[in-house]
Design a protein around this motif. Structure first.
Motif, PDB file in Angstrom:
ATOM      1  N   THR A 289      -4.278  -7.997   3.564  1.00  0.00           N
ATOM      2  CA  THR A 289      -5.135  -8.746   2.652  1.00  0.00           C
ATOM      3  C   THR A 289      -6.331  -8.055   1.970  1.00  0.00           C
ATOM      4  O   THR A 289      -6.610  -8.048   0.899  1.00  0.00           O
ATOM      5  N   ASP A 290      -6.768  -7.019   2.543  1.00  0.00           N
ATOM      6  CA  ASP A 290      -7.936  -6.328   2.033  1.00  0.00           C
ATOM      7  C   ASP A 290      -7.559  -4.701   2.197  1.00  0.00           C
ATOM      8  O   ASP A 290      -8.329  -3.791   2.114  1.00  0.00           O
ATOM      9  N   ALA A 291      -6.191  -4.317   2.104  1.00  0.00           N
ATOM     10  CA  ALA A 291      -5.836  -3.057   2.361  1.00  0.00           C
ATOM     11  C   ALA A 291      -5.657  -2.328   1.041  1.00  0.00           C
ATOM     12  O   ALA A 291      -5.645  -2.924  -0.023  1.00  0.00           O
ATOM     13  N   ARG A 292      -5.830  -0.968   0.952  1.00  0.00           N
ATOM     14  CA  ARG A 292      -5.856  -0.075  -0.300  1.00  0.00           C
ATOM     15  C   ARG A 292      -4.330   0.422  -0.129  1.00  0.00           C
ATOM     16  O   ARG A 292      -3.948   0.348  -1.636  1.00  0.00           O
ATOM     17  N   LEU A 293      -3.693   0.307   0.809  1.00  0.00           N
ATOM     18  CA  LEU A 293      -2.474   0.992   0.600  1.00  0.00           C
ATOM     19  C   LEU A 293      -1.628   0.696   2.116  1.00  0.00           C
ATOM     20  O   LEU A 293      -2.152   0.591   3.106  1.00  0.00           O
ATOM     21  N   ILE A 294      -0.242   0.362   1.826  1.00  0.00           N
ATOM     22  CA  ILE A 294       0.505   0.206   3.208  1.00  0.00           C
ATOM     23  C   ILE A 294       1.210   1.445   3.218  1.00  0.00           C
ATOM     24  O   ILE A 294       2.147   1.895   1.999  1.00  0.00           O
ATOM     25  N   CYS A 295       1.900   1.868   4.429  1.00  0.00           N
ATOM     26  CA  CYS A 295       2.516   2.988   4.452  1.00  0.00           C
ATOM     27  C   CYS A 295       3.908   2.443   5.325  1.00  0.00           C
ATOM     28  O   CYS A 295       3.693   1.874   6.555  1.00  0.00           O
TER      29      CYS A 295
ATOM     30  N   ASN B 211      -8.350  11.879   6.268  1.00  0.00           N
ATOM     31  CA  ASN B 211      -9.292  11.594   5.085  1.00  0.00           C
ATOM     32  C   ASN B 211     -10.194  10.671   5.377  1.00  0.00           C
ATOM     33  O   ASN B 211     -11.008  10.071   4.442  1.00  0.00           O
ATOM     34  N   GLY B 212     -10.482  10.170   6.755  1.00  0.00           N
ATOM     35  CA  GLY B 212     -11.546   9.316   7.132  1.00  0.00           C
ATOM     36  C   GLY B 212     -11.212   7.702   6.694  1.00  0.00           C
ATOM     37  O   GLY B 212     -12.055   7.188   6.502  1.00  0.00           O
TER      38      GLY B 212
ATOM     39  N   ALA C  82      -4.749  12.869  -2.715  1.00  0.00           N
ATOM     40  CA  ALA C  82      -5.087  12.770  -4.220  1.00  0.00           C
ATOM     41  C   ALA C  82      -5.509  11.221  -4.455  1.00  0.00           C
ATOM     42  O   ALA C  82      -6.095  11.340  -5.552  1.00  0.00           O
ATOM     43  N   ILE C  83      -5.416  10.639  -3.670  1.00  0.00           N
ATOM     44  CA  ILE C  83      -6.124   9.180  -3.961  1.00  0.00           C
ATOM     45  C   ILE C  83      -7.803   9.440  -3.531  1.00  0.00           C
ATOM     46  O   ILE C  83      -8.169  10.172  -2.778  1.00  0.00           O
ATOM     47  N   SER C  84      -8.490   8.736  -4.625  1.00  0.00           N
ATOM     48  CA  SER C  84     -10.152   8.812  -4.436  1.00  0.00           C
ATOM     49  C   SER C  84     -10.371   7.521  -3.460  1.00  0.00           C
ATOM     50  O   SER C  84     -10.496   6.498  -3.845  1.00  0.00           O
TER      51      SER C  84
ATOM     52  N   VAL D  78       0.682   5.213 -11.864  1.00  0.00           N
ATOM     53  CA  VAL D  78      -0.373   5.733 -11.199  1.00  0.00           C
ATOM     54  C   VAL D  78      -0.777   7.292 -11.133  1.00  0.00           C
ATOM     55  O   VAL D  78      -1.685   7.732 -10.630  1.00  0.00           O
ATOM     56  N   ILE D  79       0.030   7.786 -11.958  1.00  0.00           N
ATOM     57  CA  ILE D  79      -0.147   9.508 -11.856  1.00  0.00           C
ATOM     58  C   ILE D  79      -1.573   9.575 -12.395  1.00  0.00           C
ATOM     59  O   ILE D  79      -2.162  10.335 -11.980  1.00  0.00           O
ATOM     60  N   PRO D  80      -2.123   9.041 -13.642  1.00  0.00           N
ATOM     61  CA  PRO D  80      -3.149   9.379 -14.189  1.00  0.00           C
ATOM     62  C   PRO D  80      -4.329   9.181 -13.229  1.00  0.00           C
ATOM     63  O   PRO D  80      -5.466   9.898 -13.449  1.00  0.00           O
ATOM     64  N   GLU D  81      -4.229   8.416 -12.306  1.00  0.00           N
ATOM     65  CA  GLU D  81      -5.586   8.168 -11.548  1.00  0.00           C
ATOM     66  C   GLU D  81      -5.724   9.135 -10.389  1.00  0.00           C
ATOM     67  O   GLU D  81      -6.701   9.210  -9.726  1.00  0.00           O
TER      68      GLU D  81
END
Length: 375
Positions: free
Chosen positions: A149-155, A125-126, A99-101, A229-232
């Motif tokens: 530092t430059d990450a989009r997400l941490i799991c 998702n590449g 669901a994340i762009s 974050v739901i709307p995104e």
């Protein structure tokens, strides 16, 4: 109510716990009679009676979904609009990933403690993946700072599945947010054995399921998604349950329901309702206290050289060093003691729940000692 009386009733409702020494809840819990009966009652009414009565078969199912979302939300201290019903923890994590762009070069950070469910969605998702190395199940927060530092997400897992260590989710979330990254928590080893407040964690996403520490059914997962974050988010796996069918353009639901797909049985979610009711009636604090007492007994009686998990209490998951873990699991099973083997570390793992007893712990220690002496 007397906590010990509640715990005794909890155990009595689980047939397998009274037939064998079951110490493998971290893989999957045995079923309780009340959970199975609630699902059976639902299936019988839905299949036999609702087709012949107004309003028919669909409203009963949707009412069950609505109630389950509300029950899960109350259990996690969330809003019902922040809860999506999934099939499992991995299913929920995949729905987030899809669901994340994503942008070219986006990076997801994870620890080396994660379940494959926390690993597979990113490659699909590449997305680039960066791994934080841990020591004996513990993460260095300075390593987290460097990695995000430059990450989009941490799991990250709230409790590691191998060592049973409790990761500092709130601190990790603060570090991630300072770096502009979002946080996805695999909470399946926490929900049901320790109190959870998703507002305290502050993570954008929390995925879990009912078939471990909640002593619920397979097939009933749930996903918390922060309203912020739901709307995104635009799920790529979509169906009629994820959209507003009164909208001329079938717009996604404005809440977490946009993650839900297709026609599915409500029976597992009815079972989840019953499981949540049982755990809540016993009390998560009482459950955690009981787990701490039983794990302390195990650690005190176990040879110190064999304990791989921390000696201070962190969770009901205990790793024990073993030269031939798969063989040991088979030998224990032959004596009606159920545990599992793990790799990294090479060990057997016990999962001690509040429905277990001191007799269960002493039974394991006795059989395991005999196995070790026989080698």
């Amino acid at each position: 109510m007397d906590p010990m009386s509640d715990l005794c009733e909890f155990r009595e409702a689980i047939p397998a716990a009274n037939d064998i020494t079951y110490l493998n809840t971290g893989s999957s819990s045995p079923s309780s009679v009340d959970v199975v009966e609630s699902m059976q009652d639902f299936l019988e009414y839905h299949g036999y009676e609702s087709p012949t009565r107004k309003p028919g078969m669909y409203p009963q199912v949707y009412n069950a979904f609505d109630k389950t979302r509300q029950d899960v939300a109350e259990f996690l201290n969330a809003r019902s609009g922040e809860i999506a019903l999934t099939q499992s923890t991995g299913d929920g994590m995949s729905r987030v990933a899809n669901a994340i762009s994503w942008n070219p070069g986006d990076t997801v950070v994870r620890t080396d403690l994660e379940h494959p469910a926390s690993i597979v969605p990113w490659a699909a998702n590449g997305v680039n993946t960066r791994v934080i190395e841990t020591i004996d199940g513990h993460v260095d927060l300075d390593d987290v700072k460097d990695a995000v530092t430059d990450a989009r997400l941490i799991c990250v897992s709230s409790i590691s599945r191998n060592y049973g260590t409790r990761l500092p989710v709130t601190k990790i979330t603060e570090i991630a947010h300072d770096a502009g990254a979002e946080v996805l928590v695999d909470a399946v080893q926490s929900v049901g054995q320790t109190p959870i407040d998703v507002t305290d964690w502050g993570a954008e996403y929390v995925a879990a399921a009912s078939h471990k520490w909640l002593v619920g059914p397979w097939g009933a997962g749930f996903l918390y998604v922060s309203k912020d974050v739901i709307p995104e988010l635009r799920p790529r796996h979509v169906s009629y349950r994820g959209v507003d069918r009164d909208s001329p353009t079938l717009d996604p639901h404005p809440d977490a329901r946009r993650f839900e797909v297709g026609t599915t049985s409500a029976a597992p979610y009815v079972g989840l309702q019953t499981a949540l009711e049982r755990v809540s009636s016993v009390g998560v604090d009482a459950i955690e206290t009981r787990i701490e007492s039983l794990t302390t007994l195990l650690k005190d009686e176990l040879p110190a050289s064999l304990l791989l998990s921390p000696r201070p209490f962190e969770s009901g998951l205990i790793a024990i060093d073993d030269d031939a873990p798969e063989q040991t699991v088979e030998q224990l099973a032959a004596h009606d003691v159920q545990v599992r083997s793990i790799a990294e570390p090479n060990a057997i793992r016990l999962s001690i729940h509040a429905f277990n007893t001191e007799s269960d712990i002493r039974r394991f220690l006795s059989v395991y000692d005999d196995i070790r002496r026989g080698r």
